[in-house]
Enzyme design. Structure first.
Site, PDB file in Angstrom:
ATOM      1  N   ARG A 125       9.780   2.219  -3.051  1.00 45.94           N
ATOM      2  CA  ARG A 125       9.100   1.229  -2.099  1.00 45.94           C
ATOM      3  C   ARG A 125       9.131  -0.176  -2.178  1.00 45.94           C
ATOM      4  O   ARG A 125       9.909  -0.776  -3.016  1.00 45.94           O
ATOM      5  CB  ARG A 125       7.485   1.725  -2.590  1.00 45.94           C
ATOM      6  CG  ARG A 125       7.028   1.107  -4.102  1.00 45.94           C
ATOM      7  CD  ARG A 125       5.707   1.521  -4.326  1.00 45.94           C
ATOM      8  NE  ARG A 125       5.391   0.634  -5.649  1.00 45.94           N
ATOM      9  CZ  ARG A 125       4.345   0.931  -6.094  1.00 45.94           C
ATOM     10  NH1 ARG A 125       3.319   1.972  -5.675  1.00 45.94           N
ATOM     11  NH2 ARG A 125       3.937   0.208  -7.256  1.00 45.94           N
ATOM     12  N   GLU A 164      -0.047  -4.678  -2.718  1.00 45.98           N
ATOM     13  CA  GLU A 164       0.315  -5.513  -3.685  1.00 45.98           C
ATOM     14  C   GLU A 164       1.738  -6.319  -3.144  1.00 45.98           C
ATOM     15  O   GLU A 164       2.719  -6.064  -3.721  1.00 45.98           O
ATOM     16  CB  GLU A 164       0.942  -4.873  -5.011  1.00 45.98           C
ATOM     17  CG  GLU A 164      -0.349  -4.441  -5.732  1.00 45.98           C
ATOM     18  CD  GLU A 164      -0.059  -3.953  -7.033  1.00 45.98           C
ATOM     19  OE1 GLU A 164       1.213  -3.351  -7.199  1.00 45.98           O
ATOM     20  OE2 GLU A 164      -0.895  -3.750  -7.922  1.00 45.98           O
ATOM     21  N   GLU A 321      -7.715  -1.425  -8.026  1.00 47.65           N
ATOM     22  CA  GLU A 321      -7.041  -0.290  -8.934  1.00 47.65           C
ATOM     23  C   GLU A 321      -7.463  -0.576 -10.388  1.00 47.65           C
ATOM     24  O   GLU A 321      -7.434  -1.744 -10.961  1.00 47.65           O
ATOM     25  CB  GLU A 321      -5.739  -0.428  -8.824  1.00 47.65           C
ATOM     26  CG  GLU A 321      -5.169   0.163  -7.071  1.00 47.65           C
ATOM     27  CD  GLU A 321      -3.596  -0.047  -7.277  1.00 47.65           C
ATOM     28  OE1 GLU A 321      -3.060   0.122  -8.176  1.00 47.65           O
ATOM     29  OE2 GLU A 321      -2.951  -0.102  -6.059  1.00 47.65           O
ATOM     30  N   GLU A 369       5.293   8.829  -9.964  1.00 47.85           N
ATOM     31  CA  GLU A 369       4.064   8.583 -10.725  1.00 47.85           C
ATOM     32  C   GLU A 369       3.270   9.740 -11.221  1.00 47.85           C
ATOM     33  O   GLU A 369       1.982   9.514 -11.424  1.00 47.85           O
ATOM     34  CB  GLU A 369       3.246   7.452  -9.814  1.00 47.85           C
ATOM     35  CG  GLU A 369       4.041   6.145  -9.770  1.00 47.85           C
ATOM     36  CD  GLU A 369       2.895   5.116  -9.090  1.00 47.85           C
ATOM     37  OE1 GLU A 369       3.100   3.828  -9.304  1.00 47.85           O
ATOM     38  OE2 GLU A 369       2.340   5.340  -8.075  1.00 47.85           O
ATOM     39  N   HIS A 372       1.443   9.278 -14.251  1.00 47.64           N
ATOM     40  CA  HIS A 372       0.389   8.100 -14.312  1.00 47.64           C
ATOM     41  C   HIS A 372      -0.853   8.809 -14.016  1.00 47.64           C
ATOM     42  O   HIS A 372      -0.964   9.785 -13.088  1.00 47.64           O
ATOM     43  CB  HIS A 372       0.495   7.238 -12.916  1.00 47.64           C
ATOM     44  CG  HIS A 372      -0.228   6.003 -12.928  1.00 47.64           C
ATOM     45  ND1 HIS A 372      -1.518   5.869 -12.687  1.00 47.64           N
ATOM     46  CD2 HIS A 372       0.157   4.802 -13.240  1.00 47.64           C
ATOM     47  CE1 HIS A 372      -2.068   4.725 -12.924  1.00 47.64           C
ATOM     48  NE2 HIS A 372      -1.197   3.793 -13.117  1.00 47.64           N
TER      49      HIS A 372
HETATM   50  C1  GAL Z   1      -0.113  -0.828  -8.741  1.00 42.30           C
HETATM   51  C2  GAL Z   1       0.141  -0.060  -7.342  1.00 42.30           C
HETATM   52  C3  GAL Z   1      -0.046   1.388  -7.119  1.00 42.30           C
HETATM   53  C4  GAL Z   1       0.448   2.098  -8.373  1.00 42.30           C
HETATM   54  C5  GAL Z   1      -0.100   1.580  -9.778  1.00 42.30           C
HETATM   55  C6  GAL Z   1       0.334   2.055 -10.882  1.00 42.30           C
HETATM   56  O1  GAL Z   1       0.842  -1.741  -9.020  1.00 42.30           O
HETATM   57  O2  GAL Z   1      -0.410  -0.766  -6.472  1.00 42.30           O
HETATM   58  O3  GAL Z   1       0.422   1.831  -6.092  1.00 42.30           O
HETATM   59  O4  GAL Z   1       1.911   2.258  -8.248  1.00 42.30           O
HETATM   60  O5  GAL Z   1       0.468   0.261  -9.676  1.00 42.30           O
HETATM   61  O6  GAL Z   1      -0.051   1.529 -11.934  1.00 42.30           O
END
Ligand code: GAL
Length: 675
Positions: A125, A164, A321, A369, A372
């Site tokens: 990305r 971001e 987030e 992810e 995650h």
């Molecule tokens: C952020 C991002 C998200 C996801 C997240 C994982 O930096 O905006 O899309 O990747 O980290 O921690």
């Protein structure tokens, strides 16, 4: 005839426009990764957890525009309707952070290059050059259609632009834009040559076309070129944001627009960016790994990010987030033990967040992810993570009427500036052991440990007069205006505590005469800075009441200064480690945590600033927000302590007079009881 009264101007869009009295609670939602029957389960679980917000579309570009110019909105129409029908508001993202593969293939110039000239390919990305006109054209065309289509959708409460913004590009597209940025800044080549000091190493430029980004070179690059490239990159990314922001704002002038910051990230000048946002939002991922039985380290990091974001916002802010459990990008990714997600979410609220959101709603089963966490983990509805999310949703709903919009008062400001970071953190300096964010974090930690409420402020545009005490962890580069303001601030009765290696360079990264600006030397009572004596990793220097780390300075005090602390050993034995002249303090070293806490507590007490609640056990945080007092236990043990007065706990319901007990990771939100 009475003159008609002018219509009241509508309030400018803000976080309040979107929250409507709620605390926004939800997360990034990627329905494009799931069959539509899962959407039905999603909305059921969202409702069950009190989720009232979903950030949609962040990475959906190739789903909406699978081939150049195509538009597939039907699925998004259905989704928006479904969310609306279930009481979930939508923060709609422009999906421009991840262009579809066709773009790179058809338009390779949209791909960024690293400093070695290597292409950053698609397949992950953020593979777009901020300076590519082709990228910009596709991104704005899509934004236009997205905004036109959903402007009137009742679910829409906010726009989220890109995600971001964090890319650098050293390629040709960027080089062209860099040159044009430099022409705007300097007008003439002569001015550029002067600012960059190109007399050094035969770097004189005779034609604009000779100028390139600081690409891989034989040895150290020109520091002012590097500084300007960082300024340029932040501005170039900002232009991408503004291009999309302007489009959505035209379609929905009543709705707020944001883009989410990475926490304490070098690449964007957060002060400048925040001026262009209706809502300042950030992503915060403190490490949930306990250190010596405590989560204070993570809590301090989270507090720093909260304080910085609130200060950029000038009021309530959005936690865009966080993680409900583990992330997947540390070496070892620790989950959050029971209660920690609640604790850190309420900590954000205490420090001014009116939105508590996550990456992401449902944990992915495929893609980079998949390990995650999400609010709904692989364990699903009956998993602990979702169950805790449910409980939190209910608590946030209960707190919302009491807390949203309330200010977080602070009498101490930490000065922070990106351009000083950019200039100071380069190779070729006295010590590469000095890491600017770590120095700032050490000072913020000392204030946190001392229980002092803290804002951040910009050295030129910040309202210093609003604070009794201002601290500068380290600002290597200080503009003339900033120095004049600091002098006036102290003359006006403010207390200033300043860290080492500050005021060394001007706006062009030119070392000031005497190695430190003369106005500052006079302010702190320094006659001469003879040498800087940086310390090795792990080395400390005895200063009597504490040990200094990272740095020391051979300072000759002027007669007007008091040597508050002196070195007790080595080459600098007897020379000042801490100088004080009235309300201005200068620290030539970075004291170990307890030492810095002690010094800042003393300076604060002299300035009439006191902890939010005195005498709290280690690892317990107290924050005032409006009429509420948040008490947060970041340790794994239950704690008991006294809080003067009689209070009702909005979470537990109990009324306390005197002692308060908090379970491990426990939180109390107290309101003074009216008897
Ligand atoms: C952020 C991002 C998200 C996801 C997240 C994982 O930096 O905006 O899309 O990747 O980290 O921690």
């Amino acid at each position: 005839m009475p003159t008609p009264r002018p219509a009241l101007a509508p309030d400018p869009p803000s976080l309040r426009t979107a929250t409507r009295g709620r605390i926004l609670f939800g997360g990034d939602y990627s329905p494009e990764q799931w069959p539509e029957q899962t959407w039905q389960e999603d909305v059921r679980l969202m409702k069950g957890a009190g989720v009232n917000s979903a950030t949609v579309g962040v990475f959906a570009w190739s789903r909406i525009e699978p081939t150049p110019g195509a538009r597939e909105f039907d699925w998004l129409d259905r989704l928006m309707d479904l969310l609306h029908g279930n009481g979930v508001s939508v923060v709609l993202a422009t999906p421009t952070a991840s262009p579809p593969p066709w773009m790179g293939r058809l338009h390779p110039e949209t791909l960024p290059r690293d400093a070695d000239g290597r292409t950053v390919w698609w397949g992950s990305r953020q593979h777009f050059s901020h300076s590519s006109a082709v990228y910009r054209r596709y991104a704005t065309a899509l934004t236009e259609d997205l905004a036109a289509r959903y402007a009137d959708h009742p679910a829409l409460v906010m726009w989220h632009i890109n995600n971001e913004y964090c890319t650098y590009d050293w390629g040709d597209e960027s080089a062209r834009a860099f040159r044009s940025w430099l022409r705007d800044r300097y007008t003439t080549l002569a001015a550029l040559n002067e600012a960059w000091g190109t007399a050094f190493w035969s770097q004189h430029y005779s034609d604009w076309e000779e100028i390139i980004p600081p690409r891989r070179a034989q040895y150290l690059p020109n520091p002012t070129q590097v500084l300007d490239f960082k300024r340029f990159t932040s501005d170039a990314l900002l232009r991408c944001y503004l291009a999309e922001r302007d489009i959505v704002a035209r379609h929905t002038p009543h709705l707020p627009v944001t883009t989410n910051f990475m926490p304490f990230w070098q690449g964007q000048d957060g002060w400048e960016w925040a001026r262009h946002e209706d809502v300042v939002s950030v992503d915060s991922y403190p490490d949930p790994k306990p250190v010596e039985g405590s989560h204070a380290a993570g809590a301090r990091h989270h507090a720093l990010i909260a304080d910085m974001t609130r200060s950029q916002a000038g009021g309530p802010w959005m936690l865009m987030e966080q993680a409900a459990g583990p992330v997947n990008w540390r070496g070892v990714n620790h989950p959050k033990p029971r209660g920690l997600n609640r604790l850190w979410s309420l900590q954000a609220v205490a420090r001014g967040a009116d939105a508590v959101c996550y990456f992401q709603w449902r944990q992915s089963r495929q893609g980079a992810e998949k390990f995650h966490s999400g609010m709904v983990s692989h364990a699903g509805e009956h998993g602990r993570v979702y169950q805790e999310v449910r409980e939190l949703g209910a608590e946030l709903a209960r707190l919302a009427p009491e807390v949203t919009g309330q200010p977080v008062p602070a009498e101490v400001a930490v000065l922070h500036d990106w351009e000083s970071w950019w200039a100071g953190q380069q190779d070729g300096r006295p010590s590469t052991e000095v890491d600017y964010p770590q120095v700032v974090a050490a000072w913020h930690r000392a204030l946190w440990d001392a229980g002092l409420a803290t804002d951040f402020a910009h050295p030129v545009s910040g309202d210093l007069a609003a604070y009794r005490m201002v601290v500068i962890p380290q600002l290597y580069l200080l503009r003339d205006e900033a120095i004049d303001r600091l002098v006036r601030y102290v003359e006006g009765g403010g207390t200033l505590v300043c860290g080492f290696h500050t005021g060394v360079a001007d706006a062009d990264d030119r070392v000031r005469e005497g190695g430190m600006d003369h106005r500052l030397r006079e302010l702190f009572g320094i006659r001469t800075v003879h040498e800087w004596w940086p310390l090795d990793a792990g080395e400390t220097v005895d200063c009597g009441t504490f040990r200094g780390t990272l740095w020391s300075e051979e300072l000759e005090p002027a007669g007007t200064a008091e040597v508050a602390v002196a070195y007790r050993t080595g080459e600098l034995d007897g020379l000042p480690a801490v100088l004080r002249r009235g309300r201005a303090w200068y620290l030539g070293t970075l004291p170990e945590p307890d030492g810095l806490r002690g010094l800042l507590s003393r300076a604060a007490a002299d300035a009439g600033v006191h902890p939010v609640v005195a005498g709290l056990p280690e690892g317990v945080e107290a924050v005032r927000r409006g009429p509420l007092l948040f008490l947060l236990n970041h340790t794994r043990q239950a704690v008991e302590f006294d809080v003067p007065g009689t209070h009702r706990d909005l979470l537990g319901g109990a009324t306390h007079t005197g002692p308060v007990t908090l379970a491990r990771y426990g939180v109390a939100v107290l309101r003074e009881a009216t008897t």
